[in-house]
Scaffold this active site. Sequence first.
Site, PDB file in Angstrom:
ATOM      1  N   ASP A 123       0.681  -1.360  -0.085  1.00  0.00           N
ATOM      2  CA  ASP A 123      -0.072  -0.046   0.116  1.00  0.00           C
ATOM      3  C   ASP A 123       0.890   1.017   0.012  1.00  0.00           C
ATOM      4  O   ASP A 123       1.741   1.413  -0.837  1.00  0.00           O
ATOM      5  CB  ASP A 123      -0.734  -0.087   1.270  1.00  0.00           C
ATOM      6  CG  ASP A 123      -2.129   1.126   1.235  1.00  0.00           C
ATOM      7  OD1 ASP A 123      -3.069   0.832   0.318  1.00  0.00           O
ATOM      8  OD2 ASP A 123      -1.984   2.114   2.142  1.00  0.00           O
ATOM      9  N   HIS A 137      -6.912  -6.929  -0.161  1.00  0.00           N
ATOM     10  CA  HIS A 137      -6.040  -5.993  -0.083  1.00  0.00           C
ATOM     11  C   HIS A 137      -4.850  -6.182   0.778  1.00  0.00           C
ATOM     12  O   HIS A 137      -3.782  -5.867   0.808  1.00  0.00           O
ATOM     13  CB  HIS A 137      -6.580  -4.571   0.337  1.00  0.00           C
ATOM     14  CG  HIS A 137      -5.559  -3.401   0.349  1.00  0.00           C
ATOM     15  ND1 HIS A 137      -4.903  -3.034  -0.530  1.00  0.00           N
ATOM     16  CD2 HIS A 137      -5.337  -2.487   1.484  1.00  0.00           C
ATOM     17  CE1 HIS A 137      -4.427  -1.868  -0.350  1.00  0.00           C
ATOM     18  NE2 HIS A 137      -4.318  -1.612   0.927  1.00  0.00           N
TER      19      HIS A 137
END
Length: 292
Positions: free
Chosen positions: A104, A272
Amino acid sequence: MFEGFKNVSATVDGIRIHAIQGGRGPALLLLHGHPQTHVIWHRVAPVLAQHFTVTAADLRGYGDSGKPPGAPDHENYAKRRMALDQIELMRGLGHETFAVIGHDRGGRVAARMALDHRDAVTRLVTLDVAPTHAMYQQTSFDFARAYWHWFMLVRPAPFPETLIRADPDLYLKQTIGARSAGLAPFTAQAYAEYLRCLSDPDTAHGICEDYRASLTVDLEHDRATLASPQRIDCPFLALWGAHGIIEQCFDPLAEWRAYAPQVQGEALPCGHYIPEEAPQQLLERVLPFLCE
C-alpha cells in the site's frame, strides 16, 4: 508477535523512525501501508527472518515513528522524503544495500526509493498498489467509492484530522474492515496495535499529510520521472489481491511498466491486506524471487 526481533529505532532527518529487526542473512526492509504499522508483517516476518536480516519499520506519520507538522507544500511527507528516512535508517544499521517489500503506502515509498536510490535497492516487491499518478488519472466511480479516504484525507487541516480523532475505532473499521475480507484477517492483538497508534492525535495529522503529499508534491515527482529516462532497473515483483480494487479498476503491470519495463507479477487469491490475508501464498511467491 515478533519473537526474536529487537528494537532498532533511530533518529533520522530529525525525527524518530520506529523499527524492529530480526533474523540473519541479506538485508530486507518491510514497509506497511495506511492506516497500519509494521505489525502488518507479523504473520510473515518470522519466516522471512529465517532467510534474511529483516527490518520492519513504521513510516513517518504512522505507528510509533515521528509525526512532524506538515509543511505548507507537504514536502516533508513526500514519498521521496519518506524513502530517504528508510535509506538512512538502513545505512545506520549497516545495510548499504537491501531488498524491500512495500504494501500500500509503503509500496509507493519503496518504488520511489528504487527510483531515487538505485545503488541501494537490490530487489523490489510491491503489494496491492498501482502508481499514484495512474490511479489519480484513471479515477472512476468504483475506485472513488472504495477508496473514499483518498479524497477525504487531502482536505485542508484540521477537517479530516478532526473526523479521525473523533472516533479512531470507527475510522479503522471503516477502512481496514470495509475491504473484501472484512475484519477477519486481523488478530485481536494486531487490531489493538493499529487502534493504539491511530488513537494518537498526531497520527491523524501524519496520515492526512501523507495523502496531501500524494495529491501535490508526489504527483510532481512522478510527472518528472515519467518525462525523464529515470526508471526502476532492479528486479521488480508486483503482487495484488484478486478480490481488491487494484484488480478491478487498474492494470497494475501495465501501469508499473511505465516506471519499470521489466516488472513481473500477478494477482494472489485475497483482498488488499495480503500479508495478513494470504501469508502463505505471499511467502511462496516472494521467497523464490528474493532468493534468486
